[in-house]
Motif scaffolding. Structure first.
Motif, short mmCIF file in Angstrom:
data_model
loop_
_atom_site.label_atom_id
_atom_site.label_comp_id
_atom_site.label_asym_id
_atom_site.label_seq_id
_atom_site.Cartn_x
_atom_site.Cartn_y
_atom_site.Cartn_z
N TYR A 29 38.03 42.91 38.14
CA TYR A 29 37.57 42.32 37.08
C TYR A 29 38.17 40.88 36.86
O TYR A 29 38.06 40.48 35.47
CB TYR A 29 38.22 43.40 35.86
N ILE A 73 40.99 39.77 36.42
CA ILE A 73 42.19 39.43 35.49
C ILE A 73 43.24 39.62 36.23
O ILE A 73 43.67 40.43 37.13
CB ILE A 73 42.20 40.75 34.19
N ASN A 95 42.30 41.40 23.49
CA ASN A 95 40.97 41.18 22.69
C ASN A 95 41.16 40.28 21.66
O ASN A 95 40.18 40.38 20.71
CB ASN A 95 40.33 42.53 22.30
N TYR A 96 42.36 39.54 21.52
CA TYR A 96 42.52 38.79 20.44
C TYR A 96 41.33 37.69 19.88
O TYR A 96 41.04 36.96 20.91
CB TYR A 96 43.84 38.04 20.33
N ARG A 145 37.28 30.36 14.90
CA ARG A 145 38.33 29.88 15.94
C ARG A 145 37.89 28.49 16.71
O ARG A 145 36.75 28.34 17.06
CB ARG A 145 38.45 31.12 17.03
N CYS A 171 33.02 38.30 24.67
CA CYS A 171 32.79 38.16 23.04
C CYS A 171 33.75 39.20 22.10
O CYS A 171 33.97 39.10 20.97
CB CYS A 171 31.39 38.82 22.57
N SER A 172 34.60 39.89 22.94
CA SER A 172 35.53 40.87 22.40
C SER A 172 35.06 41.70 21.31
O SER A 172 33.77 42.13 21.35
CB SER A 172 36.79 40.04 21.95
N LEU A 192 33.93 43.32 28.75
CA LEU A 192 34.17 44.32 29.71
C LEU A 192 34.68 45.45 28.93
O LEU A 192 34.44 46.70 29.22
CB LEU A 192 35.51 43.75 30.60
N LEU A 196 32.36 40.11 34.11
CA LEU A 196 32.00 38.60 34.61
C LEU A 196 32.25 38.34 36.23
O LEU A 196 32.03 37.12 36.52
CB LEU A 196 32.83 37.53 33.59
N ARG A 209 34.94 31.44 25.84
CA ARG A 209 36.19 30.86 25.54
C ARG A 209 37.45 32.05 25.42
O ARG A 209 37.14 33.19 25.08
CB ARG A 209 36.00 30.38 23.75
N VAL A 242 38.84 33.33 27.84
CA VAL A 242 38.39 34.52 28.80
C VAL A 242 39.05 34.12 30.14
O VAL A 242 39.71 34.83 30.65
CB VAL A 242 36.84 34.72 28.90
N TYR A 271 42.64 34.33 31.70
CA TYR A 271 43.25 35.72 32.41
C TYR A 271 43.01 35.62 33.68
O TYR A 271 43.33 36.59 34.53
CB TYR A 271 42.86 36.56 31.50
N PHE A 272 42.12 34.48 34.32
CA PHE A 272 41.76 34.43 35.54
C PHE A 272 42.49 33.68 36.55
O PHE A 272 42.85 32.63 36.03
CB PHE A 272 40.11 34.28 35.73
#
Ligand SMILES: C[S@@+](CC[C@H](N)C(=O)[O-])C[C@H]1O[C@@H](n2cnc3c(N)ncnc32)[C@H](O)[C@@H]1O
Length: 279
Positions: free
Chosen positions: A32, A34, A85-86, A91, A124-125, A157, A210, A226, A228, A231-232
């Motif tokens: 994933y 992350i 997921n904030y 934003r 998109c959370s 995800l 993704l 945005r 996302v 975390y990668f």
């Protein structure tokens, strides 16, 4: 004796071992993207409840199970615990303003014939971002909107986040532009609001990882991704940016967040603080 047993079954699982921590981090990173290698505390605190609730003896047994026979529900539950997921409406409003003042006029000019826009909110959370983009599109097109296919693709995800997105019920932010509450929301009671049906219909939610190849039918005019890629790790981010580039029409855009950057050798051209254009 009996009391001891009860206490034992309610006790939090012991700390995660180094080996189990590494196994789980590698699994989540490979599948994933992350990167959790600095999130040991987060992993232990967020998974303790699941382990107890499912009756596993500890992290080791739970991770053995997940890696060998975890169902898609088990994996979805894991991802819902470990993803952040904030998100919220309006934003980084500067990106939306650029989208409305520069990108939308450009897209509308280019799509005068087919009257079809192709926009993707990737990561998109719970839905605030794609609904917000929809509102900016409707606001820009005004009475012309019904002549256009303005539907957006929104993917994530986390099934938990997507199910919240499908419901579309939120508390409104203080900085919503004047008149938007009436135009784009309906009351859902108890101080909550649901996005209006014409905004809801305009967003198509799907689960998508993704890390997977991007094979959607059309190439996109604009991709919002945005908060996302933060975390990668760097190679994952670079590979995803290349896949985004392939999935974008020439002259199309990638919008990231102000706290992110693309690698200096990206083929995209920077046109705004967090906005990139395909040459
Ligand atoms: C912090 S939210 C960002 C939401 C929104 N784009 C924003 O800027 O407010 C990050 C989202 O990325 C999603 N995500 C993380 N890794 C992903 C992956 N490999 N594929 C798809 N979505 C992913 C998470 O589930 C989470 O909902």
């Amino acid at each position: 004796m009996e009391d001891n047993k009860i206490e034992k079954s309610l006790a939090a699982p012991a700390m995660i071992s180094d080996a189990d921590f590494r196994r789980l981090v590698a699994f989540v990173q490979q599948k994933y993207g992350i990167d959790l290698h600095q999130k040991r505390q987060l992993i232990t605190s967020r998974l303790a409840g699941t382990i107890k609730q499912k009756g596993f003896k500890g992290y080791s047994e739970y991770i053995d199970y997940l890696l060998s026979q975890g169902s898609s529900d088990d994996i979805n539950q894991l991802l819902s615990k470990l993803t952040t997921n904030y998100t919220y409406f309006m934003r980084e409003i500067g990106a939306f303003e650029y989208f409305q003042s520069t990108i939308l006029p450009d897209m509308v000019r280019r799509h005068q014939r087919d009257k079809c826009l192709a926009i993707w909110s990737a990561g998109c959370s719970s839905g605030e971002e794609p609904y917000n983009v929809s509102m900016y599109i409707m606001d820009y097109l005004g009475t012309q909107a019904s002549a256009w296919d303005t539907r957006l693709l929104a993917t994530d995800l986390s099934m938990n986040a997507l199910s919240k997105a499908q419901k579309g019920i939120y508390e409104l932010p203080d900085n919503l532009p004047a008149g938007w509450e009436k135009k784009y929301f309906v009351s859902a009671g108890a101080g909550k609001h649901q996005v209006a049906p014409h905004i809801k219909r305009n967003v198509i939610f799907r689960q998508f990882n993704l890390m997977d190849p991007i094979h959607f039918k059309r190439k996109f005019d604009v991709i919002f991704c945005r908060n996302v890629m933060i975390y990668f790790d760097q190679p994952t981010k670079k590979a995803l940016t290349e896949r985004f580039y392939e999935a974008t029409v020439p002259g199309g855009y990638l919008i990231i967040s102000m706290s992110e950057n693309l690698s200096p050798d990206t083929p995209y051209m920077r046109v705004g603080p967090s906005i990139f254009k395909k040459k």
